[in-house]
Design a protein around this motif. Structure first.
Motif, mmCIF file in Angstrom:
data_model
loop_
_atom_site.group_PDB
_atom_site.id
_atom_site.type_symbol
_atom_site.label_atom_id
_atom_site.label_comp_id
_atom_site.label_asym_id
_atom_site.label_seq_id
_atom_site.Cartn_x
_atom_site.Cartn_y
_atom_site.Cartn_z
ATOM 1 N N PHE A 125 0.805 -1.222 0.000
ATOM 2 C CA PHE A 125 0.000 0.000 0.000
ATOM 3 C C PHE A 125 0.846 1.283 0.000
ATOM 4 C CE2 PHE A 125 -2.880 -3.137 2.170
ATOM 5 C CZ PHE A 125 -3.775 -3.253 1.118
ATOM 6 N N GLU A 126 2.154 1.125 -0.065
ATOM 7 C CA GLU A 126 3.102 2.244 -0.214
ATOM 8 C C GLU A 126 2.986 3.287 0.903
ATOM 9 O OE1 GLU A 126 2.692 3.776 -4.169
ATOM 10 O OE2 GLU A 126 3.512 1.974 -5.100
ATOM 11 N N CYS A 127 3.031 2.782 2.143
ATOM 12 C CA CYS A 127 3.046 3.690 3.296
ATOM 13 C C CYS A 127 4.003 3.141 4.360
ATOM 14 C CB CYS A 127 1.639 3.878 3.868
ATOM 15 S SG CYS A 127 0.829 2.325 4.344
ATOM 16 N N SER A 163 -4.294 4.271 3.030
ATOM 17 C CA SER A 163 -3.301 3.205 2.879
ATOM 18 C C SER A 163 -2.831 2.696 4.239
ATOM 19 C CB SER A 163 -2.094 3.709 2.070
ATOM 20 O OG SER A 163 -2.460 4.017 0.751
ATOM 21 N N ILE A 164 -2.635 3.609 5.190
ATOM 22 C CA ILE A 164 -2.216 3.214 6.543
ATOM 23 C C ILE A 164 -3.303 2.356 7.196
ATOM 24 C CG2 ILE A 164 -1.673 4.053 8.863
ATOM 25 C CD1 ILE A 164 -0.422 6.543 7.502
ATOM 26 N N LYS A 165 -4.564 2.771 7.037
ATOM 27 C CA LYS A 165 -5.667 1.993 7.613
ATOM 28 C C LYS A 165 -5.729 0.594 6.997
ATOM 29 C CE LYS A 165 -8.718 5.739 9.117
ATOM 30 N NZ LYS A 165 -10.084 6.275 9.094
ATOM 31 N N LYS A 166 -5.504 0.500 5.697
ATOM 32 C CA LYS A 166 -5.506 -0.806 5.032
ATOM 33 C C LYS A 166 -4.374 -1.682 5.559
ATOM 34 C CE LYS A 166 -7.727 0.417 0.636
ATOM 35 N NZ LYS A 166 -7.553 0.524 -0.848
ATOM 36 N N SER A 167 -3.203 -1.072 5.767
ATOM 37 C CA SER A 167 -2.058 -1.827 6.295
ATOM 38 C C SER A 167 -2.343 -2.320 7.705
ATOM 39 C CB SER A 167 -0.797 -0.955 6.290
ATOM 40 O OG SER A 167 -0.472 -0.534 4.989
ATOM 41 N N LEU A 168 -2.900 -1.439 8.537
ATOM 42 C CA LEU A 168 -3.230 -1.823 9.914
ATOM 43 C C LEU A 168 -4.273 -2.943 9.924
ATOM 44 C CD1 LEU A 168 -3.400 1.702 11.583
ATOM 45 C CD2 LEU A 168 -1.777 -0.099 12.187
ATOM 46 N N PRO A 228 -16.830 -0.140 8.137
ATOM 47 C CA PRO A 228 -17.178 -1.549 7.889
ATOM 48 C C PRO A 228 -16.782 -1.998 6.481
ATOM 49 C CG PRO A 228 -19.001 -0.405 8.954
ATOM 50 C CD PRO A 228 -17.995 0.637 8.584
ATOM 51 N N ASN A 229 -16.926 -1.099 5.500
ATOM 52 C CA ASN A 229 -16.575 -1.448 4.114
ATOM 53 C C ASN A 229 -15.105 -1.824 3.993
ATOM 54 O OD1 ASN A 229 -19.126 -0.130 3.949
ATOM 55 N ND2 ASN A 229 -18.799 0.173 1.770
ATOM 56 N N LEU A 230 -14.252 -1.044 4.673
ATOM 57 C CA LEU A 230 -12.813 -1.306 4.609
ATOM 58 C C LEU A 230 -12.485 -2.625 5.303
ATOM 59 C CD1 LEU A 230 -10.502 0.292 3.347
ATOM 60 C CD2 LEU A 230 -9.989 1.235 5.592
ATOM 61 N N PHE A 231 -13.180 -2.886 6.400
ATOM 62 C CA PHE A 231 -12.950 -4.127 7.135
ATOM 63 C C PHE A 231 -13.294 -5.343 6.276
ATOM 64 C CE2 PHE A 231 -14.769 -7.503 9.851
ATOM 65 C CZ PHE A 231 -13.632 -7.869 10.554
ATOM 66 N N VAL A 232 -14.489 -5.337 5.666
ATOM 67 C CA VAL A 232 -14.897 -6.520 4.894
ATOM 68 C C VAL A 232 -14.047 -6.678 3.632
ATOM 69 C CG1 VAL A 232 -17.265 -6.423 5.771
ATOM 70 C CG2 VAL A 232 -16.730 -5.294 3.619
ATOM 71 N N GLU A 233 -13.437 -5.588 3.188
ATOM 72 C CA GLU A 233 -12.547 -5.663 2.019
ATOM 73 C C GLU A 233 -11.270 -6.431 2.349
ATOM 74 O OE1 GLU A 233 -9.680 -2.620 -0.479
ATOM 75 O OE2 GLU A 233 -11.542 -1.806 0.347
ATOM 76 N N LEU A 234 -10.792 -6.309 3.597
ATOM 77 C CA LEU A 234 -9.482 -6.847 3.943
ATOM 78 C C LEU A 234 -9.504 -8.058 4.872
ATOM 79 C CD1 LEU A 234 -7.914 -3.343 4.328
ATOM 80 C CD2 LEU A 234 -7.051 -5.062 2.763
ATOM 81 N N VAL A 235 -10.637 -8.354 5.486
ATOM 82 C CA VAL A 235 -10.690 -9.483 6.421
ATOM 83 C C VAL A 235 -10.708 -10.810 5.650
ATOM 84 C CG1 VAL A 235 -13.224 -9.527 6.523
ATOM 85 C CG2 VAL A 235 -11.890 -10.412 8.443
#
Length: 278
Positions: free
Chosen positions: A50-52, A165-170, A236-243
């Motif tokens: 994610f380039e962060c 990007s940071i949130k996705k990495s976390l 919630p959208n970001l969570f279900v994308e990455l879980v």
């Protein structure tokens, strides 16, 4: 205890650190190069995608070092809170820690003596020794990244794209550390263990009007009145994308899980229909 061992292996499996035989996967071998909790190692590796990386290394150093917030002497609590709010970031505590680290680095660069550094920290009710330790840890993590030839992206802290990007990495590492405010008053129910916790007083959200509904937290402490520490808002959208789907399906039933399932159904109605047909 056997239960603890099984839980640890299950967590490693969710993080894709194990292969089908229970040995370390190629990804797990790279994760093991970092002297960190597996979730934090996974987040650092995800930040390469994610380039962060620059920002994630700072977060990793700050949460690994001792707590940087000093307990304010009696009668100075409000002054301390006012000082800490100067570093507060609307996205959450992980981002606030980056602000604190960067401010400390800037103060160090502008200061000719160690005494001035310590005075700056005292003025802001921050621990100078903890921040110095974070500097050392971060430098070691950079060396590990270079040794195993992983890319380190350029700093871009502050842009909306970088924050996402940071949130996705976390979330890539800490999808097991998600909680939801179930009543709008800061009572957070954790998805995994179904325990209720409150925000730690050091959180930038503590005693503010805006309490996020969904959060990612770094750790849960029973000894400190069931509190979650280092908390940042997620969607919630970001969570279900990455879980990982197999982790989500193993979550205990709850209203929060039902809400997330509705998000999944809305995002992928075709695949949901196929599942129902099966």
């Amino acid at each position: 205890a056997p239960e603890s061992l099984m839980q640890a292996l299950e967590d490693l499996d969710y993080l894709a650190a194990l292969d089908n035989d229970g040995n370390l996967s190629e990804f797990g071998i790279i994760m093991s190069e970092f002297p960190l909790d597996p979730q934090l190692s996974k987040s650092i590796l995800a930040s390469c995608e994610f380039e962060c990386v620059d920002e994630m290394l700072t977060i990793a150093a700050m949460v690994t070092a001792p707590n940087c917030f000093l307990h304010a002497p009696p009668g100075t609590e409000e002054i301390a809170l006012t000082c800490w709010r100067k570093f507060s970031h609307p996205a959450g505590d992980h981002f606030t820690l980056i602000n604190i680290f960067n401010a400390f680095k800037e103060a160090s660069a502008n200061s000719a003596s160690q005494c001035n550094n310590e005075k700056w920290c005292r003025d802001y009710f921050l621990s100078c020794s903890a921040l110095r330790m974070a500097e050392i840890i971060r430098a070691e993590l950079v060396e590990i990244m270079k040794r195993i030839e992983l890319p380190i992206s350029e700093p871009d802290f502050g842009s909306n794209e970088n924050i996402l990007s940071i949130k996705k990495s976390l979330l890539s590492g800490y999808f097991m550390h998600i909680a939801r405010d179930v009543d709008g008053s800061g009572n957070y129910l954790m998805l995994t263990h179904r325990q209720v916790a409150q925000l730690h007083p050091f959180s930038s959200y503590y005693n503010t009007r805006r309490i996020p509904e969904w959060v990612l937290f770094h750790e849960f402490s029973i000894s400190e009145d069931n509190s979650i520490r280092v908390v940042s808002e997620i969607s919630p959208n970001l969570f279900v994308e990455l879980v990982p789907q197999y982790y989500f399906s193993n979550l205990p039933p709850s209203e929060s899980k039902d809400i997330l399932q509705e998000v999944i159904n809305h995002l992928s109605p075709v695949s949901t229909m196929k599942e129902e047909q099966k």
